[in-house]
Design a protein around this motif. Structure first.
Motif, PDB file in Angstrom:
ATOM      1  N   SER A   1       1.743 -16.425   3.599  1.00 32.48           N
ATOM      2  CA  SER A   1       3.064 -16.216   3.249  1.00 32.48           C
ATOM      3  C   SER A   1       3.058 -15.892   1.743  1.00 32.48           C
ATOM      4  O   SER A   1       1.937 -15.465   0.932  1.00 32.48           O
ATOM      5  CB  SER A   1       3.422 -17.775   2.922  1.00 32.48           C
ATOM      6  N   PRO A   2       3.980 -15.441   1.190  1.00 33.79           N
ATOM      7  CA  PRO A   2       4.091 -14.714  -0.004  1.00 33.79           C
ATOM      8  C   PRO A   2       3.632 -15.581  -1.462  1.00 33.79           C
ATOM      9  O   PRO A   2       3.767 -16.524  -1.207  1.00 33.79           O
ATOM     10  CB  PRO A   2       5.418 -14.262  -0.347  1.00 33.79           C
ATOM     11  N   SER A   3       2.936 -14.984  -2.203  1.00 30.59           N
ATOM     12  CA  SER A   3       2.509 -15.552  -3.280  1.00 30.59           C
ATOM     13  C   SER A   3       2.963 -15.031  -4.548  1.00 30.59           C
ATOM     14  O   SER A   3       3.298 -13.943  -4.828  1.00 30.59           O
ATOM     15  CB  SER A   3       0.996 -15.361  -3.587  1.00 30.59           C
ATOM     16  N   THR A   4       3.758 -15.981  -5.565  1.00 29.62           N
ATOM     17  CA  THR A   4       4.413 -15.602  -6.444  1.00 29.62           C
ATOM     18  C   THR A   4       3.988 -16.344  -7.755  1.00 29.62           C
ATOM     19  O   THR A   4       3.902 -17.526  -7.814  1.00 29.62           O
ATOM     20  CB  THR A   4       6.026 -15.781  -6.394  1.00 29.62           C
TER      21      THR A   4
ATOM     22  N   HIS B   1      -2.390  -5.686   0.731  1.00 25.21           N
ATOM     23  CA  HIS B   1      -1.292  -6.302   0.521  1.00 25.21           C
ATOM     24  C   HIS B   1      -0.520  -5.524  -0.332  1.00 25.21           C
ATOM     25  O   HIS B   1      -0.616  -4.364  -0.911  1.00 25.21           O
ATOM     26  CB  HIS B   1      -1.648  -7.769  -0.227  1.00 25.21           C
ATOM     27  N   VAL B   2       0.969  -5.942  -0.675  1.00 22.01           N
ATOM     28  CA  VAL B   2       2.034  -5.451  -1.367  1.00 22.01           C
ATOM     29  C   VAL B   2       2.197  -6.287  -2.689  1.00 22.01           C
ATOM     30  O   VAL B   2       1.950  -7.265  -2.788  1.00 22.01           O
ATOM     31  CB  VAL B   2       3.298  -5.214  -0.487  1.00 22.01           C
ATOM     32  N   PHE B   3       2.198  -5.329  -3.633  1.00 18.23           N
ATOM     33  CA  PHE B   3       2.659  -5.877  -4.998  1.00 18.23           C
ATOM     34  C   PHE B   3       3.804  -5.565  -5.582  1.00 18.23           C
ATOM     35  O   PHE B   3       4.140  -4.526  -5.307  1.00 18.23           O
ATOM     36  CB  PHE B   3       1.369  -5.077  -6.033  1.00 18.23           C
ATOM     37  N   TYR B   4       4.349  -6.575  -6.034  1.00 18.81           N
ATOM     38  CA  TYR B   4       5.788  -6.554  -6.699  1.00 18.81           C
ATOM     39  C   TYR B   4       5.755  -6.973  -8.096  1.00 18.81           C
ATOM     40  O   TYR B   4       5.096  -7.941  -8.223  1.00 18.81           O
ATOM     41  CB  TYR B   4       6.794  -7.453  -5.675  1.00 18.81           C
TER      42      TYR B   4
ATOM     43  N   LEU C   1       4.520  -1.526  -5.457  1.00 13.83           N
ATOM     44  CA  LEU C   1       3.162  -0.939  -4.942  1.00 13.83           C
ATOM     45  C   LEU C   1       2.479  -1.286  -3.726  1.00 13.83           C
ATOM     46  O   LEU C   1       2.377  -2.392  -3.538  1.00 13.83           O
ATOM     47  CB  LEU C   1       2.319  -1.027  -5.940  1.00 13.83           C
ATOM     48  N   TYR C   2       2.312  -0.245  -2.672  1.00 12.23           N
ATOM     49  CA  TYR C   2       1.480  -0.706  -1.588  1.00 12.23           C
ATOM     50  C   TYR C   2       0.483   0.262  -1.476  1.00 12.23           C
ATOM     51  O   TYR C   2       0.491   1.251  -0.607  1.00 12.23           O
ATOM     52  CB  TYR C   2       2.645  -0.539  -0.499  1.00 12.23           C
ATOM     53  N   PRO C   3      -0.713   0.263  -2.251  1.00 11.81           N
ATOM     54  CA  PRO C   3      -1.637   1.415  -2.105  1.00 11.81           C
ATOM     55  C   PRO C   3      -2.599   1.231  -0.954  1.00 11.81           C
ATOM     56  O   PRO C   3      -3.201   2.216  -0.692  1.00 11.81           O
ATOM     57  CB  PRO C   3      -2.464   1.112  -3.480  1.00 11.81           C
ATOM     58  N   SER C   4      -2.435   0.143  -0.249  1.00 10.62           N
ATOM     59  CA  SER C   4      -3.394  -0.072   0.820  1.00 10.62           C
ATOM     60  C   SER C   4      -2.621   0.302   2.312  1.00 10.62           C
ATOM     61  O   SER C   4      -3.368   0.686   3.230  1.00 10.62           O
ATOM     62  CB  SER C   4      -3.544  -1.311   1.208  1.00 10.62           C
ATOM     63  N   PHE C   5      -1.183   0.810   2.161  1.00 13.17           N
ATOM     64  CA  PHE C   5      -0.527   1.423   3.141  1.00 13.17           C
ATOM     65  C   PHE C   5      -1.042   2.804   3.664  1.00 13.17           C
ATOM     66  O   PHE C   5      -1.067   3.698   2.913  1.00 13.17           O
ATOM     67  CB  PHE C   5       0.743   1.479   2.911  1.00 13.17           C
TER      68      PHE C   5
ATOM     69  N   ILE D   1       5.293 -11.956 -10.821  1.00 12.15           N
ATOM     70  CA  ILE D   1       4.332 -10.931 -10.255  1.00 12.15           C
ATOM     71  C   ILE D   1       4.175 -11.581  -8.769  1.00 12.15           C
ATOM     72  O   ILE D   1       4.004 -12.915  -8.661  1.00 12.15           O
ATOM     73  CB  ILE D   1       2.980 -10.932 -10.644  1.00 12.15           C
ATOM     74  N   SER D   2       4.187 -10.789  -7.601  1.00 13.84           N
ATOM     75  CA  SER D   2       4.302 -11.322  -6.302  1.00 13.84           C
ATOM     76  C   SER D   2       3.209 -10.573  -5.429  1.00 13.84           C
ATOM     77  O   SER D   2       3.192  -9.306  -5.744  1.00 13.84           O
ATOM     78  CB  SER D   2       5.526 -11.393  -5.472  1.00 13.84           C
ATOM     79  N   PHE D   3       2.749 -11.045  -4.426  1.00 12.12           N
ATOM     80  CA  PHE D   3       2.033 -10.437  -3.471  1.00 12.12           C
ATOM     81  C   PHE D   3       2.268 -10.827  -2.106  1.00 12.12           C
ATOM     82  O   PHE D   3       2.850 -12.073  -1.841  1.00 12.12           O
ATOM     83  CB  PHE D   3       0.361 -10.728  -3.533  1.00 12.12           C
ATOM     84  N   LYS D   4       2.738  -9.737  -1.079  1.00  9.83           N
ATOM     85  CA  LYS D   4       2.927 -10.220   0.125  1.00  9.83           C
ATOM     86  C   LYS D   4       2.185  -9.566   1.152  1.00  9.83           C
ATOM     87  O   LYS D   4       1.588  -8.385   0.900  1.00  9.83           O
ATOM     88  CB  LYS D   4       4.516  -9.543   0.421  1.00  9.83           C
ATOM     89  N   ASP D   5       1.920 -10.283   2.381  1.00 10.15           N
ATOM     90  CA  ASP D   5       1.099  -9.769   3.417  1.00 10.15           C
ATOM     91  C   ASP D   5       1.553  -8.384   3.840  1.00 10.15           C
ATOM     92  O   ASP D   5       2.685  -8.081   4.154  1.00 10.15           O
ATOM     93  CB  ASP D   5       1.010 -10.443   4.509  1.00 10.15           C
ATOM     94  N   GLY D   6       0.547  -7.292   3.711  1.00 10.07           N
ATOM     95  CA  GLY D   6       0.855  -5.909   4.137  1.00 10.07           C
ATOM     96  C   GLY D   6       0.317  -5.504   5.431  1.00 10.07           C
ATOM     97  O   GLY D   6       0.593  -4.618   6.070  1.00 10.07           O
TER      98      GLY D   6
END
Length: 264
Positions: free
Chosen positions: A80-83, A107-110, A140-144, A238-243
């Motif tokens: 689940s998202p982490s904020t 993961h996605v960075f916000y 930012l989604y550099p791993s995509f 600052i948040s991270f979401k499963d990419g």
């Protein structure tokens, strides 16, 4: 008449001479002692003065009201998202942010500015602008891998229908999924906000030296958004979401400051 050659006279002369010399030595010793005490006092005073100055400098640095720091986090294989809420300087709302040690592998960075404190992690990291209210968000989604990595800013204050997303070019070689990077950006207090973004090592920018940051060496400098509404909140997350890919995401520290790098 005294006979200077007589033994008793020579003895008296020698005693008088020796006594005079002892008195002179005592005087010299007393003077040396006084000088030593004076020099010691001056040195102690100088050390005390320096200690006071250093203490004031440290206190001024440690309690700078214009900025604050939020410790980093590290997450992996998010279910689940982490904020993480970003601190607010005691002098007022933050307008300049520095994110150090940023990694996003899988993961996605916000980084969101404008969300209300009651927003949940799911709301902060929602992909759709319509799911958020009052937001300026670095995304930012550099791993995509397919299509190419995503670097963008979304601006939609008050859930404005005319909000937009702006794709950033020039970050793909600096902000990657394989190495830590440092980014920094301005979000000014205007209608609409000017958002300017830099990355350390790119175009001569160094986020640790604010004077090195200019509009000319930024990777994005934009204030002509479709929405002209002003952000009504300065709360930041600052948040991270499963990419969709396994991996880790982290940052080591974020510094928030009330002082812009580029003055409007």
């Amino acid at each position: 008449m005294f006979d200077r050659n007589r033994p008793h006279f020579q003895m008296r002369f020698r005693l008088n001479y020796f006594g005079d010399q002892m008195n002179n030595l005592k005087k010299i010793g007393a003077i040396a002692l006084i000088l030593g005490l004076a020099l010691s006092s001056c040195k102690k005073k100088e050390e005390d003065d320096n200690t006071g100055v250093l203490a004031l400098l440290y206190a001024a640095t440690a309690t700078d009201p214009t900025k604050c720091e939020t410790p980093g986090v590290s997450v992996s294989d998010l279910g689940s998202p982490s904020t993480t809420a970003v601190c607010t300087p005691s002098a007022g709302s933050a307008k300049h942010f520095v994110v150090e040690g940023l990694e996003a592998s899988g993961h996605v960075f916000y980084f969101s500015v404008g969300n209300l404190a009651t927003d949940t992690a799911a709301t902060v990291t929602a992909s759709s602008l319509s799911a958020t209210a009052n937001i300026a968000r670095l995304y930012l989604y550099p791993s995509f891998a397919t299509p190419a990595p995503i670097y963008a800013v979304q601006y939609s204050p008050n859930n404005a229908a005319s909000g937009t997303r702006y794709n950033i070019t020039g970050l793909s070689n600096t902000v990657t999924k394989t190495a830590a990077s440092t980014i920094c950006f301005d979000v000014n207090d205007a209608a609409p906000s000017r958002i300017t973004l830099w990355a350390t090592g790119l175009n001569g920018a160094d986020c640790s030296v604010k004077t090195s940051l200019t509009a000319a060496n930024s990777v994005m400098n934009k204030k002509d958004w479709n929405s002209t509404v002003k952000l009504d909140s300065r709360t930041a997350f600052i948040s991270f979401k499963d990419g969709g890919n396994s991996g880790t995401a982290k940052f080591t520290k974020v510094t928030a400051s009330t002082v812009l790098a580029v003055q409007d």
